[in-house]
Design an enzyme around this catalytic site. Structure first.
Site: not given
Lengths: 437, 704
Positions: B450-452, B439, B488
């Site tokens: 960066l949201e993994i 994301h 998030t």
């Protein structure tokens, strides 16, 4: 005593390609006696001089290849314009090549290819550089406006275009002196190169002085026989290079660095200078040359082109090219009798010699097991080099090859090695073998 | 390895300095680091963190001041030879020397970043900088903490002399560069001793004029005033450090060095004890932690990557990937889409070239890694595919199946979705262990986070690979568990819904914005809705509303839907909460939206509708959801929660993130507030169990 001749580098099934003759105009500092000429005038001089010296029948020239770097836009195929002007047959096609400081090397190897493949028997190659006049352009904005003006149909449209004229349109554009890819001036890169290899200012000045001293000696002893006289209209006949000036170490040490200030080491005195000049060579198949009664000077054997990082290794072409060309022909450095390296900057030559002597460089940058070694100075550029004789970019290659052929003859050697670096991070090396005398 | 200023280093340094000064044969000296890429990275933060009182920190500052003063007043000249990081105390050290030589290596960066840690340059920086650079530039450097490269430093007058980096020679280029730097610096030092080199820099006309003007006390007062106003406007008074810096500078310039150094040291001590500084230091350390790959080295490096969809996100992902020299395919379904995406990448790179941070040649080279196409050719060789197609499960399933038909077995399939659960996307996959969520945040080239997202089927190697790619793209990474909205978006959704509620209650969009920014959010809620897109906000609110029920209630999603019907989709359509036009800088509230809000008007319960309550209603819903994510294991730890909230959603940095905020504000206090809101509104304000636990025991802290 002559050493016994080594094996010949002739290859089965491949025609022997020979250098029959090589000539050049005197190399003059830009802005001196040649100042009012054009590039193709100098090229004509070299081409005509070649015809005169060889008495070669014009119609027997199959093809002409000529090099140039800074192009005169009026004569963009300078090869054809110069050939016509020099009285070559209008039936002989000609094309122009460009590869920075190895442009005439490229012209010669193109000729070698044409002859070796049997397409041609006799090819004239050469190169010209004219730095006394360079194309200075209008700015892009101005050019755009002028081109639109051409297309504008009505008076109103033209006037409104002219109305958009601003002072900034009039700022001219000079030919780029820096590398396009890195925006770095070559002298700046050379200075960094010298620093990377730890080449001192003193070493550079000494090498430059050596070049001038040796060139002066060669000039005085009449060894520079490749020169043909050039008559400048309304002026004297030019018959000598005018940039050979042996100075003293003391005088040279006074100069300030030219590119990296204030701590740099490359100065005007240890760099090659802007030069006007042209060169030409006749390249033939051995068979045809002998049949026509010529005594060829040398065989043109293996050659390579290399390229590497244009930023940090801009001028290291020889280091990369030499091991390759030696391997191709099965020779070692010790087999070579005469070396002719292009001298762009004293620091650049010394950096190449240091790189060739370095195992670290061979292992880390070239992927080789060990160093190849550097040429011994007693065989190296003994009649001067680009630092002293001058360096008309696209004319230097033929000067190097002709000079190594003459040296082999004079010194009784068998193998000569020519190497040069060029802008764009490219390089070239060629093996030249003396013809049996 | 880096050099940091520690007690030990100070002691060692003083010993050497005394030796130098004691030897009359030494006529000048050079300070240089043999560590590649690092001069001095600054003071050791831990040294400050262990201090218990402001006085203790002030003492550290005074010691630093004294050491540098000794150098400044040294009988022999000192040359600082800088290669690599020269930050904070490192730069203060360098400017105490009489002459500075720096390499133009990409690693050479000078900065006074203390302000970003809620501190000030406490070793003479606030006193020497104004003298060296003039007031305006000195304020700029210290108040922004920005990084300065060597050539810029030369122009500013921060260094005297720069040297170019070297290529390979007969040894490691970095090693040779340090040697070369030393040769040049020693030359300068000898010159200084022989007086053939002077320390004075030639001043340009502009500099002379500026100096003359700033010589007038009235003008200086105006400068302090203007700078203070600017700081207040930008920080809303939530950050004490910038004001302390101004105070220290002013004290030195107006009242002399003794007072200046004194104020600097005292303020340094005070700042170190503020919650803002703790929060900012926490963020800095969290960020460092989130720039590491905790999943090991991936089995194979991703050398070529494909992005599906050349929209805003897809093109952004492609840009940050080609930027690091990774061959990237950008695939779209239409030539128009592709051309738009290609232009976006070009523009991103060209803007960098215009700012001279890269050359036009580097721009072209970078762009050569990008290949735009409409079909799947070449996909048989890619190592990773990131899809950024429309947020619709059936479309995602369709592309997943198409892609899996052409990619090699080792290839990873990553989905850039902001809310769709990854396991639902992976349900269509033949190899769910290779499916992961990545994301990104918009604009991708600017937003650091960066949201993994991993599902229970995602393999560890797939995760390691995704993290490695993200790190290569320069991202700060949090790795979270799967679920609707992940972390998030899940925190954002209830906050937005509460924002709608507040708008429905008659607080105008402008007022709502100023309340949120006044709390420290960089962007107000109304503006955020417009930036995210009203359609996207509606989509997310509705989807997550379905998944989580009444906890995500409050505001009426139909407000957004009506806005969409009228074409008010936010900034991209020109109208949303506000009207956007290229000409006007000051945006006007959209009267159409105001009408819609009137139609959906709700009465505000007076007991919980004061300005402060409005702020805490928004924040408590954010923080409660974050805590729930930790409680449910979506988040692995509070550090990632804080980093995600601040870098992805703009949670106020001065509060350090939701968990740092709970620690400093007190979970009990927030729970009390939430209970009041719960009474007025219902269960969307019910505190989660974790919050209750922490409220019950005030000694429990999320951060040690």
């Amino acid at each position: 005593a002559l050493k016994p001749l080594g094996k010949t580098l002739s290859k089965p099934g491949v025609r022997n390609v020979v250098l029959v003759e090589g000539v050049r105009t005197p190399f003059l500092q830009a802005g001196t006696t040649y100042a009012d000429l054009m590039a193709h005038d100098l090229a004509r001089g070299a081409l005509q001089g070649l015809l005169n010296r060889t008495a070669f029948p014009k119609e027997a020239v199959d093809y002409i290849v000529y090099g140039t770097v800074i192009q005169e836009v009026k004569t963009s195929n300078v090869a054809r314009e110069a050939a016509l002007g020099a009285g070559f047959s209008d039936k002989t096609p000609a094309h122009t090549v460009t590869m920075a400081c190895i442009s005439s090397n490229q012209a010669m190897t193109t000729a070698v290819g044409l002859v070796a493949s049997g397409q041609c028997d006799a090819v004239v190659a050469g190169g010209v550089e004219f730095m006394s006049d360079v194309p200075i352009r209008h700015s892009r904005k101005m050019r755009k406006m002028m081109l639109s003006l051409n297309r504008a149909r009505t008076l109103g449209a033209r006037l409104s275009l002219l109305g958009s004229l601003r002072l900034s349109h009039l700022v001219p554009e000079l030919p780029a002196v820096s590398e396009f890819s890195t925006a770095e001036m070559m002298g700046h890169s050379a200075d960094r190169l010298a620093a990377a290899f730890g080449i001192s200012r003193l070493d550079q000045d000494e090498f430059a002085l050596r070049s001038h001293v040796l060139a002066k000696k060669a000039q005085d002893e009449g060894l520079l026989t490749d020169i043909v006289d050039f008559k400048v209209p309304g002026k004297d006949i030019v018959s000598k290079d005018n940039g050979i000036r042996p100075s003293t170490m003391e005088q040279m040490s006074k100069l300030k660095p030219a590119f990296i200030k204030p701590h740099g080491t490359v100065t005007a005195a240890n760099s090659s200078y802007l030069t006007d000049g042209a060169s030409a060579v006749l390249i033939m198949s051995e068979e045809k040359a002998l049949a026509m009664g010529y005594k060829p000077k040398a065989y043109l054997r293996d050659f390579v082109y290399v390229s590497q990082d244009p930023k940090d290794q801009l001028l290291l072409g020889p280091t990369y090219a030499i091991p390759k060309v030696l391997e191709r022909s099965g020779l070692t450095l010790a087999d070579i009798d005469a070396f002719e390296f292009h001298e762009a900057f004293a620091g650049q030559v010394l950096a190449n010699l240091t790189a060739m002597e370095s195992d670290w460089f061979a292992q880390n940058c070239m992927g080789r097991k060990a160093k190849v070694g550097a040429p011994p100075m007693e065989k190296f550029n003994l009649w001067g080099g680009s630092l002293s004789l001058g360096h008309p970019f696209a004319a230097t290659g033929c000067r190097l090859v002709t000079m190594v052929a003459h040296r082999l003859k004079k010194e009784g050697g068998q193998y000569g090695l020519v190497a040069a670096c060029a802008a764009g991070g490219q390089g070239h090396a060629m093996l030249v073998e003396a013809c049996p005398q | 390895h880096v050099n940091t200023l520690t007690r030990q280093l100070q002691d060692d340094m003083m010993e050497v300095l005394n030796e130098v000064w004691g030897n009359s044969a030494v006529k000048s000296a050079v300070i240089i680091s043999t560590k590649p890429g690092c001069f001095i990275a600054g003071a050791n933060i831990d040294m400050i963190k262990v201090c218990k009182s402001a006085e203790e920190v002030s003492k550290l500052s005074k010691e630093g001041q004294m050491m540098f003063e000794k150098i400044e007043k040294s009988p022999i000249p000192f040359v600082a030879a800088v290669n690599g990081t020269c930050m904070g105390g490192g730069l203060e050290f360098a400017i105490a020397c009489h002459y500075r030589v720096a390499t133009k290596s990409k690693k050479t960066v000078m900065a006074l970043p203390e302000v970003m840690l809620g501190l000030l340059p406490g070793a003479g920086g606030t006193q020497r900088m104004p003298k060296m650079l003039g007031l305006p530039t000195a304020f700029d450097v210290m108040l922004t903490g920005r990084s300065i490269r060597a050539d810029k430093a030369k122009k500013m007058g921060l260094v005297h002399h720069v040297i170019d980096p070297l290529g390979p020679g007969v040894k490691d280029p970095e090693e040779r560069l340090i040697e070369y730097l030393e040769e040049v610096a020693v030359g300068v030092a000898k010159g200084l001793a022989k007086k053939t080199v002077t320390v004075e820099k030639k001043k340009g006309l502009m500099q002379k004029v500026q100096d003359a003007v700033l010589g007038i006390p009235l003008v200086r007062n105006q400068v302090y005033k203007t700078v203070t106003q600017k700081v207040m406007k930008q920080t809303k008074g939530l950050y004490p450090a910038p004001l302390s810096i101004i105070e220290a500078v002013q004290a030195g310039v107006e009242k002399g060095p003794a007072e200046g150094y004194h104020v600097e040291a005292v303020n340094f001590g005070k700042l170190a004890m503020t919650p803002e500084s703790r929060a900012l230091i926490g963020l800095y350390q969290g960020q460092v932690a989130c720039k590491k790959n905790n999943f090991g080295k991936p089995e194979r490096e991703v050398k070529s990557l494909a992005v599906l969809g050349a929209g805003l996100m897809g093109a952004g992902i492609a840009q940050v990937t080609v930027d690091k020299g990774v061959a990237t395919i950008l695939k779209d379904t239409t030539t128009e889409g592709l051309a738009r995406g290609h232009d976006q990448v070009y523009k991103g790179l060209n803007d960098k070239a215009k700012k001279k941070s890269i050359t036009t040649f580097e721009r072209d080279m970078t762009l050569s890694f990008l290949k735009g196409q409409l079909d799947y050719s070449g996909f048989e060789k890619v190592d990773m595919v990131i899809e950024a197609v429309f947020e619709d499960l059936s479309i995602k399933h369709k592309v997943l199946k198409e892609v899996e038909a052409v990619i090699p077995p080792h290839c990873i399939f990553a989905s850039n979705t902001s809310a769709l659960p990854i396991r639902e996307i992976a349900a269509a996959s033949k190899r769910p262990e290779k499916v992961i969520g990545m994301h990104y945040f918009s604009p991708v080239d600017k937003m650091q986070l960066l949201e993994i997202i991993t599902t229970d089927k995602t393999s560890k190697d797939t995760t390691a690979s995704a993290v490695a790619v993200g790190l290569k793209q320069g991202k700060v990474i949090i790795v979270v568990g799967d679920g609707p909205g992940f972390y998030t978006t899940r925190c954002l959704a209830p906050t937005l819904v509460e924002g709608i509620r507040i708008l429905q209650e008659g607080v105008g969009p402008k007022k709502l914005d100023s309340l949120t920014t006044g709390f420290g959010f960089p962007v107000g809620v109304s503006t955020l809705i417009d930036e995210v897109g009203v359609d996207v906000a509606a989509h997310v609110a509705e989807d997550l509303g379905k998944a989580f029920g009444s906890r995500f209630g409050g505001g009426n999603v139909d407000v957004l839907k009506t806005m969409i019907q009228k074409g008010f989709k936010g900034r991209k359509s020109g109208k949303g909460c506000y009207v956007y036009s290229a000409k006007k800088k000051d945006k006007q509230v959209n009267s159409g939206t105001e009408e819609i809000l009137k139609a959906f008007k709700l009465t505000a319960p007076p007991a919980v509708s004061g300005d402060e309550d409005v702020q805490y209603r928004l924040v408590s819903r954010f923080v409660n959801e974050a805590a729930l994510c930790l409680q449910e294991g979506i988040l692995a730890d509070p550090v990632q929660g804080d980093i995600g909230a601040v870098f992805g959603l703009g949670f106020p940095p001065c509060l350090g993130g939701p968990f740092r905020f709970l620690d400093s504000f007190g979970a009990d206090k927030l729970v009390q507030k939430m209970k009041r809101y719960e009474d007025a509104y219902g269960n969307q304000f019910t505190p989660c169990q974790l919050l209750l636990d922490y409220a019950k025991d005030p000694s429990k802290k999320f951060h040690k």
